[in-house]
Design an enzyme around this catalytic site. Sequence first.
Site, short mmCIF file in Angstrom:
data_model
loop_
_atom_site.label_atom_id
_atom_site.label_comp_id
_atom_site.label_asym_id
_atom_site.label_seq_id
_atom_site.Cartn_x
_atom_site.Cartn_y
_atom_site.Cartn_z
N HIS A 171 1.16 5.43 -12.67
CA HIS A 171 1.93 4.35 -13.28
C HIS A 171 1.71 4.19 -14.78
O HIS A 171 2.30 3.31 -15.40
CB HIS A 171 1.66 3.03 -12.54
CG HIS A 171 2.26 3.03 -11.17
ND1 HIS A 171 3.63 3.00 -10.96
CD2 HIS A 171 1.71 3.10 -9.95
CE1 HIS A 171 3.87 3.03 -9.67
NE2 HIS A 171 2.71 3.10 -9.03
N GLU A 179 -19.46 -22.14 -13.21
CA GLU A 179 -19.25 -20.69 -13.35
C GLU A 179 -20.55 -19.99 -13.76
O GLU A 179 -20.83 -18.88 -13.32
CB GLU A 179 -18.15 -20.38 -14.37
CG GLU A 179 -16.76 -20.91 -13.99
CD GLU A 179 -16.33 -20.51 -12.61
OE1 GLU A 179 -16.69 -19.39 -12.16
OE2 GLU A 179 -15.64 -21.31 -11.94
N THR A 186 0.82 -1.22 0.00
CA THR A 186 0.00 0.00 0.00
C THR A 186 0.86 1.27 0.00
O THR A 186 0.32 2.37 0.12
CB THR A 186 -0.95 0.03 1.21
OG1 THR A 186 -0.23 -0.41 2.35
CG2 THR A 186 -2.14 -0.85 1.00
#
Length: 503
Positions: A258, A338, A115
């Site tokens: 980023h 799923e 973090t």
Amino acid sequence: MGKEIFYGIIPGILIFLLFLGVNIAPFVVFGAVLAGIYFLMARQGGGNMGGLATRNKSSRHTVPKTNVTFADIGGQERAKKELKESLDFLIHKDKIEQYGIRPIKGVLLAGPPGTGKTLMAKAAANYTNSAFLAASGSQFVEMYVGVGAQRIREMFKEIRTMAEKNGQSSGIIFIDEIDVIGGKREGQQQREYDQTLNQLLTEMDGIATNDKPRILVMAATNRKDMLDSALLRPGRFDRHVTVDLPDKAARQQILTIHTENKPLADNVILEQIAQETFGFSGAQLESVANEAAIYAMRDNASKIERKHFSYAVDKVMMGEKVDREATGEEKRRVAMHELGHAIASELVRPGSVSQVTLSPRGQALGYVRQNPMEDRYLYTRDALEKQIIVCLAGAVSEEIYYGGRSTGSKNDFEQALGMAQEIVQSGMSSLGIVNMKLVDNNRVHEEVNRLLENLLEQTREMLKKYDHVYQTSVSILLEQEVLHGDFFRDLLKQDTANAELAM
Ligand code: ADP
């Protein structure tokens, strides 16, 4: 030179003693043992035992001046503000002396891994123009008693020398994973860490307001509750800054930071990616940006596109795609499992399915990616029950179509159990508000079971009606391995409309 003469004299004396008829075997054995210990300590790098014991500094990270600033840290506004306030004590030293304020010696950064705690410490060094030295708690844990303590001493010496050499008036020592050396001390047993911890406390107690350079110790942990109370006493780590997982706005900021140096296509909307990455840490988001760029490069694309980010999110969440091929029958079973999750998810929270995928990744053979609607920190019983239903729906699908469950539901059940326990612990079950330490474990167990059985029954009732959706979706899923959220929603809508017409 002296050393060579010394090494030469020893065999001389031994031969002389042998000549006199003295039994030299004990001397030889003793010498060999001493040499062994000496060699090992030198290798560990902690010993200051003469020429051979060169200190191993490579495990430590020394940076005279870091170039990370607070602007490079996305989100964490509250943590940054609190930290800056503590740092003002380093910057306005004179004022502090004038008012007779006790200096801040230690700041504890507490929060989950990745973090930005290390980033914060580096930015703090930059902000205060301090020398910076970083180490990790695990580096102090050694086989030999005293080595950890010695390393602490050396670190304090080193930061002072470093600051003086660079003409800086302060220095910051950063110790990551402080819980390794500063964990709660139980009972009387002495551990090597205790000496290390004692040394750290002694060094911190020795820091004075008029010290030049002024030293600040910063430490990071994700187990604040585990720390020994001696560490947290006033005058030691008495400033605590909590560093949390980023919320949506912070995630967007971190992604912006980023992707600044990366070519992004127009269809990439960082806000959307921030929305999809609920629960990601800063480090994971950095990884998403990097992986997306790698996928784009592999594709020879001139820019990083939306789909590259989508792959990257999946990769960071679930791990790399693996080549494990499931058998035909197994694949169908995974697909049905799923689809159960996906149908339940849409029914309890419309619009929540982002994608159903049938390619093996990490430990999973297939998975459903859910769109979190918004960051949430509080859950009502209703919201938790809905999420439990989504978890159970995989196993229920298998029961409906295969007559039984498989090991594929283990993870789902763990999650469902966790949430059911949360309901009980938060006083939202029929047990009322409970003291978990006093209440009978069997009663909690029964209550959790009752909750889950009820929800299992509800899930069965819910899924039974959607056979048509199962059948249409499973053939698409088996053929294409992905089913996009929008397409899946259309199928579900059509089916519901048809069912209503037939009624
Ligand atoms: P921690 O010390 O809390 O485990 P780090 O500070 O080592 O985490 O973070 C690891 C990496 O993750 C950083 O180098 C950075 O690339 C990225 N990162 C983490 N948090 C943030 C943030 N808030 N803003 C920008 N990047 C971050």
